[in-house]
Each structure stands twice: as C-alpha cells, then as structure tokens.
Write an enzyme that holds these catalytic residues in place. Structure first.
Site, PDB file in Angstrom:
ATOM      1  N   ASP A  40       0.823  -1.205   0.000  1.00 30.40           N
ATOM      2  CA  ASP A  40       0.000   0.000   0.000  1.00 30.40           C
ATOM      3  C   ASP A  40       0.861   1.261   0.000  1.00 30.40           C
ATOM      4  O   ASP A  40       1.485   1.592   1.003  1.00 30.40           O
ATOM      5  CB  ASP A  40      -0.921  -0.008   1.222  1.00 30.40           C
ATOM      6  CG  ASP A  40      -1.914   1.151   1.203  1.00 30.40           C
ATOM      7  OD1 ASP A  40      -2.037   1.819   0.158  1.00 30.40           O
ATOM      8  OD2 ASP A  40      -2.581   1.371   2.228  1.00 30.40           O
ATOM      9  N   ASP A  52      -1.574   5.536  -6.526  1.00 31.51           N
ATOM     10  CA  ASP A  52      -1.834   4.671  -5.376  1.00 31.51           C
ATOM     11  C   ASP A  52      -1.893   3.211  -5.813  1.00 31.51           C
ATOM     12  O   ASP A  52      -2.591   2.862  -6.762  1.00 31.51           O
ATOM     13  CB  ASP A  52      -3.159   5.088  -4.733  1.00 31.51           C
ATOM     14  CG  ASP A  52      -3.498   4.292  -3.496  1.00 31.51           C
ATOM     15  OD1 ASP A  52      -2.558   3.934  -2.748  1.00 31.51           O
ATOM     16  OD2 ASP A  52      -4.685   4.029  -3.265  1.00 31.51           O
TER      17      ASP A  52
END
Length: 556
Positions: free
Chosen positions: A210, A433
C-alpha cells in the site's frame, strides 16, 4: 459537506450493488489477561458488528519458494547464505524480491469481482479524503521534532541520511531489493500482496502492498479481535529479535494513540498505536521493533540473506477491515514509518514496481524493487513527472502528482483548471496509489471524460446493467477493438499515454467498460493500479519525481 456527500454517494453504490457479507467476524478465545502477560499496556476494545470485518483467507499453501534467474538470485531459504559475497559497504549491495502472481479464480465472476473492489475503492477514497481533511496519522515528523525539543531523549531513526549529510553518497546506492507481488484478484480484491519474512527465526507472512499508508503491521498473538488468515499469527514470544517500543520513547510519537490516550506512567510500558483506514477498517496494538529478512543480490549475481534489524512495525491485537487474505499490511507511503523509508539507508531513495496483467497466469510475476534499477533508468521511453506537495504539506503520506488536463484521441479536454488543485487545507489533488484498483477523477473531470469517450466511440452497441461503470459496450465477434486513445497531461509538460487494456476492463466475455470513475468535487483524484499494469513505476524520492515506462512486466 464534501465528506457527507461522498458518504451518501457510497451508500447509494453499496445499495445498488446489494453487496452481502460472506463471512462473520472471526474472534479468537484470547482474553485480556493473556494480552497483559504479553507485555501490552492496551485496554481491550469492543468493536461493533460491521460487514467490512469479513475477509477471505488465502490458501495455506503459499508456495513461498523463490525462482532463480540470470539477472538476480531469488532463492530464499532460512539460513542459506553466499560465502562469496563480502559487503564492504551496505550501499554497494543489490537486493531484489521476486514476487509471485495469483491467477484468476474461475469460481469468482469477473463482474462480481469488479463490483466488489469498486465498492472497496470508493470506501478507500472516502477514507483518504477524510484523513487529509482531519489530518489523522499525519505531520509525524513535526510532532517528533516538537517532542525532541521538549525532551532530552533522542534517537536515530532507521532511515537514510538526507542529501545534505556528509555521509550521503548518491553513487553509493547500487542495491536492489526485488519482491514478488501477488494479485488479489482471485480473492475478489484489487490489491497486490508481498511475501515477507519476519522475526528470528524468520517466518513467512503475506502482506498487502500500500503506497497510500505508512505503517507496517501484522496480526499478533494474542489476537483479541482479528480477521481470519491461513497459517498461524505472528507470535512475538517466538522471535528473539522482537522488542517493544516504550511509551516514553520519542519514536512513540510517530504513531497515533487510541482514544482516549493512556497516560505513560512506567518506563517499560508499551507504546500503543491506532491506525485508521476507513469503513471501520483499522488496526490497534503495540508499536515495536523487529527484524525483516530480505534476499540480497550483489552486482556480480551472488546471493545472501540480509537481515534488516529494528524495523518499526505495528503488532496488531485488534484488527478489522477489508484486508483480503493477508496477515497485515506493508506501507510504502512517503512518511518515516513506511517500509520504503526505513530501507533508504540500505538501498537509497527510490523504489519501483512493475505490475503484470492481473489476469495473467500464476507463473507470471510482478516485481517490487528497492534501490536503483539501471535497466529502467536506461529505458528509452522512461518519462518523469514531479511530485507536488511534500513534507511541508498537510499530508506527508501520499504521492501527489500535478495534472493539467486529460487527452482523449489527441484532444485536450476542457476541464476547469481548479479541478486538479491541491488546496492548502489538503483537499483535492491527485495521487498515484497501489491500493486503489481503478482510476478516479474528481468532478467535473470524470463527467467530461466519460462524455468524450461516448462521443468518440462509434460502431459498438452500448449496454447497460454494469453500474457504476459507464459506458459499457458489446464487443462480441470483434477480434481487435478500436477505441479512443487516452492520456494524462501533467502540469510540468510530461505526458502519460495508456494502452487500451489499461482504461477499458472486460466485465464479461463480450462486454468491456471504461475503467474510470468519478469522485465528488474537491475530493481526491487517484491513478489506480489497473492503469499502472505493464508500466514500470519508479518512485524517486531523491529528485521528488515519478517515473513510468511501458514494459512487459513479466520480463522484468
């Protein structure tokens, strides 16, 4: 107001999908007394029932062996080291993780899988937006510096020296750490997973990758309230290298504490942390230090195991949320807690990854590389755009890029310039992201992009019934689709052109949909991992820039 509108929007999407929970909360019969025996200063927290606390565990047979190649050695067996390599300087080492890819599970319908991770995307975007506005888990460096000003205690964080430091040598970092990433598509998840070896002796765990968060954490014994995972939880008692960070240690200020914070009264009292993601997804536990084991590849191709000591991580005793099939999370954000930041002193100020098509065969691997990749830097089609914002901004976690406009079939769309602005309060802006699947643009950009595609696409039947994805087209009997080009024009003049398979997604054998959605005005825009497939993405923190090069990632 934006957050309220966003919440209502997500509620409508959830209702329209009628997404149902598959499993119930998985609680273990550990009590608070067992937690106290383990040295924790946390009080038990009772979580309300929530459908997001439903997870799918991965297969217990994780097949964690690593493959060999001429380019780098990735065999990773406990205790196996090369006798030929002597590291005179850690910055001259090269380390790579070889990452494995999970093939698509035939039992999961593509439509349902897309709907599931679209719902998750929307809740994640709301979370990121709220974290920006409320400044949760942010400004950790300034908080630490303020603490140090008022305290005689000091410590040296496990991060690389800054460029102005005399010990910093740009040419000294030739290290590479390459890891195999697993696609979560077989679990109905849009995330990528990484195999990590933690503790002494090292044990294998699968963690979600992440770039939108900093904290590395793993589910820990005793697990008071944890989601299901295959294999045993991490037990700090079984690792000789585990060490709690105490509540009076300056490093404790790098994490947010649970509410209400517990007074620090004892010198051996642990440092409690609370990290919030959204949709009630969160982790609470003890902030600690541990040894992470990685595979080192030298410039001459030799291999040895490298033990990275004193990695700051969260030992989570209460964990809940949409963490599909993982034992925890590996943060790669810009903050000092992330795995990427903590490895800078070993491998320099850059990392990169190359994500294969998520529906590729299981024998095909994605790669995560810590350190300089000379082959990537010499790629003729490598382009760069600058990161915007930074540590002085309200959010030091995210990787912001500046968008000027969007191009569809070489036409620069007339999108209001303020759509892309990152305000001083932290709202708006665009981030890249790894944890979000599709790409999302704030209104009115999304509506303008969608209308441009619908205007330019001719000869295909428009089909309905795949909300929220629009437009969708029937492509039965068509061998090669001819769809408009799509690209992002950045504020610094850089251009990122995408192949059609990165912005159209196949929902059914004969149906494709635009893989772009919208967020409310002033919310975050996000370039998701679906659009990043088969691009080698470089995060160059030394020069504060994002690199991207088209590449067949299976060959990296």
């Amino acid at each position: 107001m934006v957050v309220k509108v966003f919440s209502f929007f997500i509620l409508l999407v959830l209702c329209s999908f009628a997404v149902e929970a598959i499993s119930d909360n998985h609680h273990h019969n550990h009590n608070y007394d067992s937690l106290k025996k383990n040295g924790s200063s946390l009080a038990a927290i009772k979580f309300p029932e929530h459908p997001s606390f439903n997870v799918v565990s991965s297969s217990e047979d994780t097949d964690c062996s690593f493959s060999n190649s001429d380019k780098f050695v990735t065999t990773m067996k406990s205790g196996e080291e090369s006798e030929d390599f002597v590291a005179s300087n850690p910055h001259n080492q090269s380390v790579k993780f070889d990452l494995k890819h999970i093939s698509m599970n035939n039992e999961i319908e593509p439509k349902k899988s897309v709907i599931d991770y679209t719902v998750r995307d929307l809740t994640r975007i709301q979370t990121l937006h709220t974290r920006v506005i409320e400044k949760k888990n942010q400004n950790t460096i300034s908080r630490l510096q303020k603490k140090q000003t008022n305290s005689k205690q000091s410590y040296k964080p496990a991060v690389a020296p800054v460029a102005s430091s005399p010990e910093y040598s740009p040419s000294g970092y030739s290290s590479q750490l390459v890891a195999t990433l697993e696609s979560g598509v077989s679990l109905g998840s849009g995330e990528y997973f990484m195999d990590v070896f933690i503790g002494t002796p090292p044990k294998h765990y699968s963690l979600i990758l992440d770039t939108g968060s900093d904290l590395n954490w793993i589910q820990c014994v005793p697990c008071i309230a944890c989601f299901e995972q295959s294999g045993p939880y991490y037990d700090p008692k079984e690792s000789s290298s585990f060490e709690n960070i105490t509540c009076n240690d300056p490093r404790c200020k790098l994490v947010s504490s649970p509410d209400p914070p517990k007074p620090c009264k004892d010198e051996n009292q642990t440092c409690p942390y609370f990290y919030w993601y959204g949709d009630s997804s969160n982790t609470t536990g003890d902030f600690a230090l541990e040894t992470f084991t990685v595979n080192l590849t030298t410039p001459n191709g030799k291999s040895e195991l490298k033990h990275v000591e004193n990695v700051m991580f969260g030992c989570g005793h209460w964990n809940r949320g949409l963490f599909h099939g993982a034992a925890g999370l590996l943060g790669l954000g810009r903050g000092p807690l992330s795995f990427a930041s903590q490895l800078q002193s070993y491998y320099g100020h850059s990392f990169s990854y190359c994500l294969v098509d998520r529906n590729s065969d299981s024998s095909v691997s994605s790669k995560l590389i810590f350190g300089e990749d000379k082959e990537l830097l010499s790629h003729p089609n490598l382009n760069f755009t600058s990161f915007v914002g930074g540590e002085e901004n309200s959010v030091d976690t995210f990787y912001y890029v500046g968008i000027k406009s969007i191009m569809v079939d070489a036409e620069v769309l007339k999108i209001p310039e303020e759509t892309w602005h990152l305000s001083e309060e932290g709202s708006g802006g665009t981030i890249i992201d790894s944890g979000t699947t599709l790409t999302y643009f704030a209104e009115p950009a999304y509506e303008i992009i969608k209308e441009a595609f619908m205007k330019k696409i001719k000869g295909y039947e428009v089909v309905e019934g795949f909300p929220p994805l629009k437009p969708c087209y029937n492509v039965s009997g068509i061998e090669k689709m001819e769809l408009p080009d799509f690209g992002i024009l950045f504020s610094d003049g850089a251009m990122w052109d995408f192949p059609v398979e990165n912005y159209f997604i196949q929902i059914e054998p004969d149906v494709v949909c635009l893989a772009i959605l919208g967020t409310p005005k002033s919310a975050l825009s996000i370039i998701g991992n679906y659009q990043q497939q088969n691009f080698h993405i470089l995060y160059d923190m030394k020069k504060s820039r994002l690199g991207y090069a088209p590449m067949k990632c299976a060959d990296v």
